[in-house]
Design a protein around this motif. Structure first.
Motif, PDB file in Angstrom:
ATOM      1  N   SER A  11       0.703  -1.345   0.002  1.00  3.93           N
ATOM      2  CA  SER A  11       0.016  -0.287  -0.523  1.00  3.93           C
ATOM      3  C   SER A  11       0.945   1.169   0.346  1.00  3.93           C
ATOM      4  N   THR A  13       0.473   5.827  -0.570  1.00  2.00           N
ATOM      5  CA  THR A  13      -0.423   6.730  -0.891  1.00  2.00           C
ATOM      6  C   THR A  13       0.465   7.860  -0.335  1.00  2.00           C
ATOM      7  N   GLN A  15      -0.478  11.977   0.854  1.00  4.84           N
ATOM      8  CA  GLN A  15      -2.153  12.876   1.525  1.00  4.84           C
ATOM      9  C   GLN A  15      -1.680  14.521   2.115  1.00  4.84           C
ATOM     10  N   THR A  22      -6.770  16.041   0.373  1.00  9.10           N
ATOM     11  CA  THR A  22      -6.369  16.031  -1.834  1.00  9.10           C
ATOM     12  C   THR A  22      -5.056  17.192  -2.556  1.00  9.10           C
ATOM     13  N   THR A 174       3.692   6.113  -6.929  1.00 12.38           N
ATOM     14  CA  THR A 174       2.311   6.206  -6.890  1.00 12.38           C
ATOM     15  C   THR A 174       1.331   6.124  -7.753  1.00 12.38           C
ATOM     16  N   PHE A 179      -0.426   1.467  -7.881  1.00 12.13           N
ATOM     17  CA  PHE A 179      -0.691   2.216  -6.802  1.00 12.13           C
ATOM     18  C   PHE A 179      -0.470   3.746  -7.294  1.00 12.13           C
ATOM     19  N   SER A 181      -1.990   7.652  -6.773  1.00 11.55           N
ATOM     20  CA  SER A 181      -2.400   8.203  -5.479  1.00 11.55           C
ATOM     21  C   SER A 181      -0.992   9.986  -5.801  1.00 11.55           C
TER      22      SER A 181
END
Length: 384
Positions: A11, A13, A15, A22, A174, A179, A181
Motif C-alpha cells: 500500500s 499513498t 496525503q 488531496t 504512486t 498504486f 495516488s
C-alpha cells in the motif's frame, strides 16, 4: 531484524493535512511549507506477513512529479524533512482540526490517519517476531508514514506523488498500475511588501532630563545643569498578514563599529546627527523581539571656547528607554538630546536596511534613514 531484509510494498499513498487530504495551497515564496505525508505498508517478500520499515528505510521515500514519475520533486519545488518557522497552512479552516499524525511506536515510525479511524498495531517491533509465521497481522490496517515539508517559488499547480526502492532493486511509485495516488499543491502569487502595504506608527514614547556638566569661563569652576531628552518610537508592521520576524542589517551592532564614537550605549544605532551643531539626534533599529529596556546614548567630553577661554563640557547623554513594546512590529527609535554647545564632533550614518517576513514567509525589503531635518525616521522601499 536487519534493514537488509527483503520486503515489498502493498500500500502506497500520499496525503495533505487539509480536510480533503488531496490538495493544499501555499505562497510561492520559497519559504512557506506545506506538509505532504506518504503512507506505506509492506510485507515480507513472497509472504503475507507484515513488515515494518525502519526510520532509515522510511527516509528513502522520495517525492516525485506525478506527471513525470521518473523525476523527483526539484527545481522550483523542493522538500525537506524539517519544518521551518513559517506557518504551514493558509487557513485554519482548511486544515484538520486535530493532529493529523500520531506516533505509535518508539521503533520504526508508525502512524495512523486520525480522520480514518484506523487502529494502531499492538506490536512495537513487528519485525522481531517469528519469521515462519506467514499469516497477516491481526491489525495490519495501520500504515507507517513519512512527512515531508514542501515549498515552491513557482506560481502553478503541481501534482505530487512518491516513490521508494525495494531491497530487490525495484522502484515503486504512486503513479503506476499497482498504486495510484497524488496530491495537488497550488503555488499562489506571493505578497511583496512595500511602503504601500505596511504600516508605520510613530509614538511619542518618553522624555526626561540628563546631566550636563559645564565649566565656567568666569571662574573655571564646574557646574551641573539638566537638559532635556525626548524619545519617539516607530513601529513597522505588515498589513496583509501578521509580521513574524525581521532581519536588520548595516548598523552599529555594539556601539564600537561606527569609527567615531566608541560607546556600547550606541549599540543598534544607524545615525548620529547634530543638524544645528548642538542638539543631538540619535537613530536606532532594534532586533525584533520582546519588550526590553535599553540604555541608549553616550557620554561625551569636549572643550569649547567661551569668551576666548577654553572651557570643558561633559554630557551624560544616555538614558534607559523602552523598546519593542508593540507585538508583531519592528521597532526603531529617534532619541534627541538637547545641548547648548557644539560638542558632538563628527556626524555619521549607515545605509541601514531591514527585511520583513510575515507569518507565511512573504517578504519586503526596506531602507531606514532620516528626514532632511534629521528629526524623523524615514522608511523607503529597497526591494530588488
Amino acid at each position: 531484524m536487519g534493514t537488509d531484509a527483503q520486503w515489498e510494498v502493498t500500500s502506497f499513498t500520499v496525503q495533505t493535512s487539509t480536510t480533503n487530504g488531496t490538495s493544499d495551497v501555499l505562497y510561492a515564496n520559497g519559504r512557506m511549507q506545506v506538509p505532504v505525508t506518504v503512507f506505506i505498508k509492506a510485507v515480507k517478500k513472497g509472504k503475507t506477513k507484515r513488515y515494518y520499515l525502519s526510520q532509515q528505510q522510511l527516509a528513502g521515500i522520495e517525492l516525485i512529479d506525478y506527471g513525470n514519475s521518473a523525476s523527483t520533486l526539484s527545481g522550483a519545488w523542493t522538500y525537506s524533512i524539517q519544518a521551518n518557522e513559517f506557518a504551514n497552512t493558509l487557513s485554519a479552516a482548511t486544515s484538520t482540526a486535530s493532529t493529523t499524525l500520531t506516533t505509535l511506536t518508539t521503533g520504526a515510525a508508525l502512524h495512523v490517519r486520525a480522520s480514518t479511524g484506523l487502529r494502531p498495531s499492538k506490536r512495537t517491533n513487528a519485525n522481531d517476531s517469528d519469521d515462519s509465521d506467514d499469516s497477516d497481522d491481526d491489525d495490519d490496517e495501520d500504515s507507517q508514514s513519512q512527512v515531508y515539508w514542501v515549498s515552491t517559488t513557482k506560481v502553478e499547480n503541481k501534482n505530487v506523488g512518491a516513490r521508494i526502492m525495494q531491497p530487490d532493486g525495484k522502484t515503486v511509485n504512486t503513479h503506476s498500475k499497482n498504486f495510484d495516488s497524488h496530491v495537488t499543491l497550488v503555488g499562489q502569487e506571493p505578497i511583496t511588501y512595500t511602503t504601500d502595504n505596511i504600516t508605520m506608527t510613530r509614538e511619542d514614547t518618553a522624555n526626561g532630563t540628563y546631566r550636563f556638566d559645564w565649566q565656567s569661563a568666569g571662574d573655571s569652576n564646574w557646574y551641573t545643569a539638566y537638559k532635556n531628552w525626548d524619545q519617539d518610537n516607530y513601529y513597522i508592521s505588515t498589513n496583509k498578514h501578521t509580521l513574524l520576524k525581521a532581519d536588520i542589517y548595516v548598523y552599529d551592532p555594539d556601539g564600537h563599529c561606527n569609527g567615531h564614537d566608541d560607546d556600547s550605549r550606541l549599540a543598534n544605532s544607524y545615525a548620529f546627527w547634530a543638524p544645528d551643531g548642538k542638539n543631538l539626534k540619535l537613530f536606532f533599529i532594534w532586533n525584533y523581539g520582546k519588550e526590553a529596556i535599553k540604555t541608549a546614548g553616550l557620554y561625551k567630553e569636549a572643550t569649547i571656547v567661551d569668551w576666548g577661554i577654553h572651557c570643558g563640557r561633559k554630557a551624560y547623554a544616555y538614558t534607559d528607554i523602552k523598546v519593542n513594546q508593540k507585538k508583531n512590529a519592528l521597532c526603531l527609535t529617534r532619541l534627541a538630546y538637547d545641548c547648548p554647545d557644539t560638542i558632538w564632533g563628527q556626524q555619521w550614518y549607515y545605509n541601514c536596511g531591514f527585511k520583513l517576513y510575515d507569518l507565511y514567509g512573504n517578504m519586503g525589503t526596506f531602507s531606514a534613514s532620516t528626514s532632511p531635518d534629521r528629526n524623523l525616521v524615514v522608511i523607503s522601499n529597497a526591494n530588488p
